[in-house]
Enzyme design. Structure first.
Site, PDB file in Angstrom:
ATOM      1  N   GLU A  33       0.875  -1.168   0.000  1.00 28.46           N
ATOM      2  CA  GLU A  33       0.000   0.000   0.000  1.00 28.46           C
ATOM      3  C   GLU A  33       0.916   1.223   0.000  1.00 28.46           C
ATOM      4  O   GLU A  33       1.798   1.325   0.860  1.00 28.46           O
ATOM      5  CB  GLU A  33      -0.873  -0.017   1.263  1.00 28.46           C
ATOM      6  CG  GLU A  33      -1.881   1.110   1.249  1.00 28.46           C
ATOM      7  CD  GLU A  33      -2.801   1.144   2.469  1.00 28.46           C
ATOM      8  OE1 GLU A  33      -2.749   0.214   3.293  1.00 28.46           O
ATOM      9  OE2 GLU A  33      -3.539   2.131   2.585  1.00 28.46           O
ATOM     10  N   ARG A 257       5.095 -12.687   9.727  1.00 28.98           N
ATOM     11  CA  ARG A 257       5.784 -11.437   9.410  1.00 28.98           C
ATOM     12  C   ARG A 257       7.103 -11.382  10.164  1.00 28.98           C
ATOM     13  O   ARG A 257       7.296 -12.078  11.151  1.00 28.98           O
ATOM     14  CB  ARG A 257       4.905 -10.231   9.721  1.00 28.98           C
ATOM     15  CG  ARG A 257       4.543 -10.071  11.191  1.00 28.98           C
ATOM     16  CD  ARG A 257       3.384  -9.107  11.373  1.00 28.98           C
ATOM     17  NE  ARG A 257       3.716  -7.753  10.971  1.00 28.98           N
ATOM     18  CZ  ARG A 257       3.104  -7.092   9.988  1.00 28.98           C
ATOM     19  NH1 ARG A 257       2.148  -7.664   9.291  1.00 28.98           N
ATOM     20  NH2 ARG A 257       3.435  -5.874   9.710  1.00 28.98           N
ATOM     21  N   LYS A 267       4.356   0.862   9.453  1.00 28.38           N
ATOM     22  CA  LYS A 267       4.495   2.143   8.752  1.00 28.38           C
ATOM     23  C   LYS A 267       3.858   3.277   9.550  1.00 28.38           C
ATOM     24  O   LYS A 267       4.350   4.392   9.537  1.00 28.38           O
ATOM     25  CB  LYS A 267       3.853   2.056   7.363  1.00 28.38           C
ATOM     26  CG  LYS A 267       4.713   1.317   6.365  1.00 28.38           C
ATOM     27  CD  LYS A 267       4.072   1.290   4.993  1.00 28.38           C
ATOM     28  CE  LYS A 267       3.008   0.220   4.923  1.00 28.38           C
ATOM     29  NZ  LYS A 267       2.494  -0.021   3.569  1.00 28.38           N
TER      30      LYS A 267
HETATM   31  P1  ATP Z   1       2.654  -2.075   7.973  1.00 27.94           P
HETATM   32  O1  ATP Z   1       1.908  -2.782   9.044  1.00 27.94           O
HETATM   33  O2  ATP Z   1       4.093  -1.879   8.256  1.00 27.94           O
HETATM   34  O3  ATP Z   1       2.003  -0.815   7.499  1.00 27.94           O
HETATM   35  P2  ATP Z   1       1.478  -3.481   5.869  1.00 27.94           P
HETATM   36  O4  ATP Z   1       1.308  -4.934   5.931  1.00 27.94           O
HETATM   37  O5  ATP Z   1       0.281  -2.660   6.089  1.00 27.94           O
HETATM   38  O6  ATP Z   1       2.662  -3.084   6.790  1.00 27.94           O
HETATM   39  P3  ATP Z   1       1.656  -3.334   3.059  1.00 27.94           P
HETATM   40  O7  ATP Z   1       2.130  -2.217   2.228  1.00 27.94           O
HETATM   41  O8  ATP Z   1       0.230  -3.678   3.041  1.00 27.94           O
HETATM   42  O9  ATP Z   1       2.128  -3.013   4.524  1.00 27.94           O
HETATM   43  O10 ATP Z   1       2.554  -4.618   2.808  1.00 27.94           O
HETATM   44  C1  ATP Z   1       2.923  -5.127   1.566  1.00 27.94           C
HETATM   45  C2  ATP Z   1       3.292  -6.566   1.728  1.00 27.94           C
HETATM   46  O11 ATP Z   1       4.380  -6.684   2.646  1.00 27.94           O
HETATM   47  C3  ATP Z   1       2.142  -7.357   2.297  1.00 27.94           C
HETATM   48  O12 ATP Z   1       2.021  -8.550   1.574  1.00 27.94           O
HETATM   49  C4  ATP Z   1       2.544  -7.607   3.718  1.00 27.94           C
HETATM   50  O13 ATP Z   1       2.011  -8.800   4.188  1.00 27.94           O
HETATM   51  C5  ATP Z   1       4.062  -7.621   3.648  1.00 27.94           C
HETATM   52  N1  ATP Z   1       4.651  -7.222   4.914  1.00 27.94           N
HETATM   53  C6  ATP Z   1       4.427  -6.089   5.611  1.00 27.94           C
HETATM   54  N2  ATP Z   1       5.093  -6.079   6.783  1.00 27.94           N
HETATM   55  C7  ATP Z   1       5.780  -7.250   6.824  1.00 27.94           C
HETATM   56  C8  ATP Z   1       6.666  -7.850   7.775  1.00 27.94           C
HETATM   57  N3  ATP Z   1       6.972  -7.247   8.920  1.00 27.94           N
HETATM   58  N4  ATP Z   1       7.176  -9.060   7.485  1.00 27.94           N
HETATM   59  C9  ATP Z   1       6.859  -9.679   6.325  1.00 27.94           C
HETATM   60  N5  ATP Z   1       6.046  -9.176   5.403  1.00 27.94           N
HETATM   61  C10 ATP Z   1       5.497  -7.977   5.630  1.00 27.94           C
HETATM   62 MG    MG Z   2      -1.459  -3.002   4.798  1.00 23.68          MG
END
Ligand code: ATP
Ligand code: MG
Length: 553
Positions: A33, A257, A267
């Site tokens: 995102e 994760r 984020k």
């Molecule tokens: P955040 O919680 O940091 O905002 P998010 O999951 O909302 O992270 P996205 O931009 O939606 O961020 O993530 C893109 C991809 O990266 C998704 O498939 C998500 O599952 C993966 N991802 C995000 N954080 C992690 C992590 N700590 N370890 C492994 N994969 C991750």
């Molecule tokens: Mg997300």
């Protein structure tokens, strides 16, 4: 590395799918995102998704999951693309969930026509209350019984902007008693009169994550849609929507994760650190962001090695940042050129070295890679050395400088300390030595054996620089799990600036990101933000040894 590695559980699934000819080719995607910069957790997902694409001769798409116009921005889109390329991966296609808004709208109409979606006028609170609890079924409302015609008209009105934000939503009509709360008539669309960074004012209704993600996967014929564990409860809905719409059957798989010690990974939290100025920016070298790590001097190879070592699990755990640093050291030891820099300088004067004489000595660029050859280093009778390499009183096992003691100057001569000077406050200001002319490195006939070797730079030949040393950004292992605000655990001493550093002249010509080992002091790289107007600023990427684990004991 040639060691045989066992397959992770996702590779096992893929190999079996390929063997049974379920797919000819696999397609994965990385779906960020664009609401922030990528962090090391995303690197795990990138290495996994792109790595599978490469390993199995498949394809990997980059898809921006841009369904929430409120927090998203092109700045983030650009940084995400830069970071993925820097990590060394190429996407087969660059897609945006927003490209599918028309298609998703059509899908919603299909559901309405099948009697599987309805427009609900309830408030968010009412909907939450009517949903029941995991142990109690939900209760329907009058809107649930709207006719297909009525729903089609109201949904069209939603799209046409006839209602205010929050006035109506589109919900799937599934099962209000389902033990999985996500199946109790989940929201599919909400009204938001907010322009989108790509579609502008075209839409005032936006699909929810659950109604965009799986459908986008399906549109792209993603075979293995890999996400993190918190999406397990969404999987039933993922499958239900694809089934009901009769579209390409993408499948969702979940892995744990990455959590890493002494940092935060969300984020939302990283944005707070930036906005409240606890750090300089998203790419502050203390941040766990890819851009921060790049600026600090971490290499793509070291991050890929780290992701490879942590593997892919089904259960959450906490990885030590020490493992990441280990990987960085492994890589930099092989690739970094060696140079001398004096971080905390004190004068060393060689009293018997001819006045005005200079010598050009040679020293290895990288003993780990002899093919990188030697460099020239200027030597004279007036040097800078580290203050900590001198002791007024030498205790046992002190092999560096002290009155009467001998030490080798790296790639140069053996010197013997004969005297030292102090200022009125009692600070040592200068060390006086005599050198042994026959002890020159490479042609030493002195017969002397000294235990210590120290680094130095010649005063007349040194360039001036600032060095920035970094420590953990947080004082505790898991700031997110501690009581109260995670920001109250910030380490106030995470940045130490050394304003007065002397380095070998030619280090001026390295580029930001090029790794250098300052002998005995760690791995460094030129900072691309603060290096300007003739001022040189170096970031320490990592120390040579793990001092932290030792200090923690
Ligand atoms: P955040 O919680 O940091 O905002 P998010 O999951 O909302 O992270 P996205 O931009 O939606 O961020 O993530 C893109 C991809 O990266 C998704 O498939 C998500 O599952 C993966 N991802 C995000 N954080 C992690 C992590 N700590 N370890 C492994 N994969 C991750
Ligand atoms: Mg997300």
């Amino acid at each position: 590395m040639s060691e045989e590695k066992s397959l992770n559980f996702i590779e096992e699934i893929i190999e079996s799918d390929l063997e049974t000819k379920k797919y000819d080719q696999i397609i994965t995607r990385f779906p960020p995102e664009p609401n922030g910069y990528l962090h090391i957790g995303h690197a795990k997902s990138i290495c996994l998704n792109f790595g599978l694409g490469l390993k199995y001769n498949g394809k990997t798409n980059l898809r921006f999951d841009d369904t929430n116009p409120v927090k998203e921005d092109v700045e983030y889109v650009d940084s995400i693309k830069e970071d993925i390329k820097w990590l060394g991966f190429e996407w087969a296609n660059e897609f945006y969930a927003s490209d599918y808004f028309d298609k998703l709208y059509e899908f919603a109409i299909v559901l309405i026509k099948k009697g599987l979606a309805y427009v609900d006028d309830s408030t968010a609170e009412e909907i939450a209350k009517q949903k029941g609890t995991p142990t109690e079924p939900g209760t329907g409302n009058v809107y649930r019984n709207r006719t297909v015609e009525e729903n089609l008209e109201l949904f069209q009105n939603m799209r046409d902007g006839k209602y205010a934000d929050g006035e109506k939503v589109l919900r799937a009509k599934i099962d209000l008693a389902n033990p999985n709360m996500h199946m109790r008539d989940p929201l599919l669309y909400r009204i938001k009169h907010v322009p989108h960074h790509r579609t502008g004012d075209k839409w005032c209704i936006y699909p929810m994550y659950d109604f965009a993600h799986g459908q986008s996967d399906s549109i792209e014929h993603i075979t293995h849609s890999i996400c993190t564990l918190e999406f397990i409860p969404h999987r039933d809905l993922y499958d239900w929507l694809i089934n009901q719409l009769g579209i390409y059957p993408s499948k969702q798989y979940e892995f744990a994760r990455l959590n890493m010690t002494y940092t935060v990974m969300s984020k939302r939290k990283l944005l707070q650190l930036v906005e409240e100025k606890h750090v300089e920016s998203w790419d502050d070298p203390r941040m766990p962001t890819i851009s921060g790590m790049r600026r600090r001097g971490y290499t793509p190879a070291s991050i890929r090695m780290f992701c490879d070592k942590i593997g892919v699990q089904k259960r959450e755990n906490m990885i030590s940042v020490g493992l990441l640093e280990f990987c960085v050291r492994e890589d930099l030891n092989k690739t970094a050129i060696r140079r001398m820099a004096v971080l905390d300088p004190i004068k060393l004067t060689i009293s018997n070295y001819p006045e005005g004489k200079e010598e050009i000595l040679t020293s290895e660029n990288n003993p780990e890679m002899p093919e990188t050859g030697n460099r020239e280093v200027a030597f004279s009778g007036n040097l800078w050395i580290e203050r900590e390499d001198f002791r007024e009183v030498a205790e046992k096992k002190w092999f560096r400088l002290a009155p009467g003691a001998m030490v080798r100057l790296k790639s140069a001569y053996i010197v013997k300390c004969t005297d030292f000077k102090k200022d009125e406050q009692g600070n040592i200001t200068e060390i006086i030595c005599e050198y042994i002319p026959e002890s020159k490195s490479g042609s030493d006939t002195s017969g002397l054996h000294v235990k210590g070797t120290i680094h130095w730079v010649s005063q007349a030949h040194a360039a001036h620089a600032e060095v920035r040393l970094y420590d953990r950004l947080f004082k505790v292992e898991n700031p997110s799990k501690e009581e109260g605000d995670f920001k109250s655990y910030i380490n106030e001493h995470s940045l130490e600036i050394l304003p007065n550093v002397y380095i070998e002249q030619e280090v001026k010509n390295v580029k930001p990101g090029e790794p250098i080992q300052f002998i005995r002091k760690g791995y460094f790289t030129l900072d691309n933000v603060h290096t300007k107007d003739g001022k040189l600023v170096f970031n320490r990427t990592v120390t040579l040894k793990d001092n932290w684990e030792k200090a923690a004991k």
